[in-house]
Design an enzyme around this catalytic site. Structure first.
Site, PDB file in Angstrom:
ATOM      1  N   GLN A 378       0.807  -1.221   0.000  1.00 11.83           N
ATOM      2  CA  GLN A 378       0.000   0.000   0.000  1.00 11.83           C
ATOM      3  C   GLN A 378       0.839   1.269   0.000  1.00 11.83           C
ATOM      4  O   GLN A 378       0.287   2.352  -0.228  1.00 11.83           O
ATOM      5  CB  GLN A 378      -0.930   0.015   1.219  1.00 11.83           C
ATOM      6  N   ASN A 379       2.138   1.168   0.262  1.00 12.50           N
ATOM      7  CA  ASN A 379       2.923   2.374   0.493  1.00 12.50           C
ATOM      8  C   ASN A 379       4.183   2.504  -0.351  1.00 12.50           C
ATOM      9  O   ASN A 379       4.796   3.570  -0.338  1.00 12.50           O
ATOM     10  CB  ASN A 379       3.320   2.453   1.975  1.00 12.50           C
ATOM     11  N   TRP A 380       4.597   1.493  -1.066  1.00 14.85           N
ATOM     12  CA  TRP A 380       5.875   1.610  -1.765  1.00 14.85           C
ATOM     13  C   TRP A 380       5.704   2.202  -3.170  1.00 14.85           C
ATOM     14  O   TRP A 380       6.625   2.807  -3.699  1.00 14.85           O
ATOM     15  CB  TRP A 380       6.572   0.251  -1.829  1.00 14.85           C
ATOM     16  N   ASN A 381       4.517   2.073  -3.763  1.00 16.55           N
ATOM     17  CA  ASN A 381       4.264   2.598  -5.106  1.00 16.55           C
ATOM     18  C   ASN A 381       2.909   3.306  -5.077  1.00 16.55           C
ATOM     19  O   ASN A 381       1.887   2.732  -5.427  1.00 16.55           O
ATOM     20  CB  ASN A 381       4.272   1.454  -6.114  1.00 16.55           C
ATOM     21  N   HIS A 385      -0.916   2.361  -6.413  1.00 13.77           N
ATOM     22  CA  HIS A 385      -1.867   2.103  -5.330  1.00 13.77           C
ATOM     23  C   HIS A 385      -3.108   2.983  -5.468  1.00 13.77           C
ATOM     24  O   HIS A 385      -4.245   2.504  -5.301  1.00 13.77           O
ATOM     25  CB  HIS A 385      -1.189   2.340  -3.984  1.00 13.77           C
ATOM     26  N   TYR A 393     -10.507  -1.302  -6.915  1.00 14.10           N
ATOM     27  CA  TYR A 393     -10.967  -1.792  -5.616  1.00 14.10           C
ATOM     28  C   TYR A 393     -12.343  -1.224  -5.252  1.00 14.10           C
ATOM     29  O   TYR A 393     -13.290  -1.979  -4.978  1.00 14.10           O
ATOM     30  CB  TYR A 393      -9.934  -1.431  -4.553  1.00 14.10           C
ATOM     31  N   ARG A 407      -9.703  -7.413  -2.844  1.00 13.26           N
ATOM     32  CA  ARG A 407      -8.248  -7.492  -2.676  1.00 13.26           C
ATOM     33  C   ARG A 407      -7.660  -8.570  -3.583  1.00 13.26           C
ATOM     34  O   ARG A 407      -6.603  -8.362  -4.199  1.00 13.26           O
ATOM     35  CB  ARG A 407      -7.915  -7.785  -1.220  1.00 13.26           C
ATOM     36  N   HIS A 418       2.591  -8.015 -13.977  1.00 12.91           N
ATOM     37  CA  HIS A 418       3.964  -8.450 -13.705  1.00 12.91           C
ATOM     38  C   HIS A 418       4.392  -9.536 -14.694  1.00 12.91           C
ATOM     39  O   HIS A 418       5.506  -9.490 -15.235  1.00 12.91           O
ATOM     40  CB  HIS A 418       4.077  -8.974 -12.272  1.00 12.91           C
ATOM     41  N   TYR A 480      18.233 -19.046 -20.195  1.00 13.21           N
ATOM     42  CA  TYR A 480      19.524 -19.597 -20.613  1.00 13.21           C
ATOM     43  C   TYR A 480      19.333 -20.959 -21.282  1.00 13.21           C
ATOM     44  O   TYR A 480      19.914 -21.233 -22.344  1.00 13.21           O
ATOM     45  CB  TYR A 480      20.436 -19.719 -19.401  1.00 13.21           C
TER      46      TYR A 480
END
Length: 491
Positions: A378-381, A385, A393, A407, A418, A480
């Site tokens: 919730q706080n890094w990006n 968010h 949401y 969620r 991702h 590889y």
């Protein structure tokens, strides 16, 4: 405490009048006796009373050199939680010094073993395989077509030339093409590199999120206008003279300001800073240049040799060596990730915001204090968010979904993007990124259930330090095998 302090002071005055049987006392004992005699009345009921001047008896005690009869008091050790002591600045400095020395040793060991591997010219080959074919830049330029298409749809919806159902269908087709078209180009065009593919797909992913928000906000404005018209009301333009109202926002200037602004959520009136701070902007640009070079150097000098040396243990399934290589890769990977975070969310986004006078600079919060996995996500990006809360949401909640299902839906969308940004550029689909993101749901429950406070924070850091190298090794190993061992085996 007050009675004892007073009694101690009385006893000292009484003993101070007696002749000394030990001869002259040391200066430390005399100083301790004067201090305790002066502190005695402060410990009584009137704790806020000022300390009186030493009495004549106390001066006589100093002169006669009596030893202090009591030098202990009730107190806890500093490392005890009950002591209330929290100044560990020296220990923190020690940790920093040890960290610097440890990494300096690793750096010297790396230089002795591999020599200097940093080659800035080699970076160009990561973006261009054929100097006469530039598919990644062409994809970035072609993204303007989708932005103009979304704008034209909104213009016609604003004047009623299109129905809402037709507009929704056109927007869905446009948004789907934004994701599918560059993916098809990446998979079909041989001259595009994985790094170039990643950058092109990131641009189209950001465009997808921005145009999704652009469509939603304009839809909300049309609904508000229709609701006001049905109620017989008219929007007041005198309340805020410098604000833009719908549909006056539908201009190319407004659209491209939003597309270049460091946010994913559209507004008709963004907060604006009063001026461009040239010194602030210069610092951010210098940081961008410095940390770009630092990341490239660390990847070439530190990460690439470690990853190359990890292939044989994976091939032989030597689990002890795999764990050793995983831990060895964790340090440079995590360091580069931290540098990347500062470079992107502080240096780059602040530089763009300063140039565009974009006022909302909350690009991150104190995720490093996270005591739960949920708090970290919730706080890094913050730009992502905010988009997830506003356009994914809360709409799910309004449609009747539970918070738990909403969620899960957010994590599903995040897992998809991702995997999209990793598997398509590498041209292989292993679902490691998707699985890693979906694993955050049980991990968040587990950490929240069994770890609290500092233990929860340590668990979050552990997942960041160990989890990312696992995904890196998984994808690099498969890439590889697919691109180097398979052609040799076929030959």
């Amino acid at each position: 405490m007050g009675d004892r302090g007073g009694a101690g002071g009385t006893r000292r005055r009484r003993t101070g009048s007696r002749p000394s049987s030990h001869g002259g006392g040391g200066p430390a004992a005399a100083e301790e006796e004067v201090r305790d005699a002066a502190a005695g009345p402060d410990m009584g009921a009137a704790g806020d009373a000022p300390a009186p001047a030493p009495s004549k008896d106390a001066d006589d005690g100093v002169a006669s050199g009596h030893w202090e009869l009591r030098c202990h008091r009730l107190q806890d050790s500093l490392f005890s939680s009950d002591s209330g002591f929290n100044n560990y600045r020296g220990i923190l400095n020690w940790c920093v010094v040890m960290l610097i020395l440890s990494n300096a040793r690793l750096f010297l060991e790396n230089l002795i073993k591999y020599g200097i591997l940093v080659d800035p010219i080699q970076v160009v080959s990561l973006f261009l395989k054929d100097p006469y074919s530039w598919p990644a830049p062409c994809l970035v330029i072609a993204a303007n077509v989708f932005a103009v298409a979304a704008f034209q749809v909104e213009k016609r919806l604003a004047v009623g030339a299109l129905t809402e159902q037709a507009g929704l269908l056109l927007h869905v087709a446009n948004l789907a093409t934004i994701l599918c078209f560059p993916a098809a180009v990446v998979l079909l065009v041989e001259s595009i590199t994985p790094v170039g593919s990643l950058l092109a797909l990131m641009v189209h992913t950001i465009l997808f999120l921005k145009l999704f928000s652009y469509r939603d906000v304009n839809l909300w404005c049309r609904r508000a206008r229709a609701k006001a018209a049905s109620a017989g009301k008219r929007a007041s333009s005198a309340a805020a003279p410098h604000t833009v109202s719908y549909p006056d926002n539908l201009t190319y200037r407004d659209l491209y300001y939003f597309l270049f602004a460091p946010t994913l959520c559209y507004e008709l009136n963004f907060p604006r800073s009063p001026r461009i701070r040239k010194r602030f902007l210069l610092r951010r640009i210098l940081e961008m240049l410095f940390f770009t070079q630092l990341q490239v150097g660390l990847i070439q000098q530190w990460m690439v040799p470690t990853i190359q040396n990890s292939m044989k243990p994976f091939k032989d399934m030597d689990y002890s060596r795999i764990i050793e290589r995983l831990l060895k890769l964790a340090v440079p990977n995590h360091l580069i990730w931290l540098i990347f975070f500062y470079w992107l969310f502080h240096s780059c986004l602040n530089a763009v915001a300063e140039l565009m006078q974009f006022g909302d600079r909350e690009f991150y919060r104190d995720w490093w204090n996270s005591e739960s996995v949920t708090y970290f996500w919730q706080n890094w990006n913050i730009p992502v968010h905010k988009w997830c809360i506003r356009h994914f949401y809360k709409p799910m909640l309004r449609r009747g979904s539970s918070r738990w299902m909403a969620r899960i839906g957010v994590f599903l969308a995040s897992a998809f993007f991702h995997e999209y940004l990793v598997s398509v550029p590498l041209r292989m689909f292993r679902l490691w990124a998707f699985t890693g993101m979906m694993a955050q749901i049980p991990l968040a429950w587990f950490v929240g259930r069994f770890f609290q406070g500092n233990y929860g924070n340590a668990a979050v850091w552990l997942t960041l330090i160990i989890g990312q190298p696992i995904a890196v090794l998984m994808y690099v190993h498969d890439y590889y095998v697919l691109n180097y061992e398979a052609p040799v085996a076929g030959a």
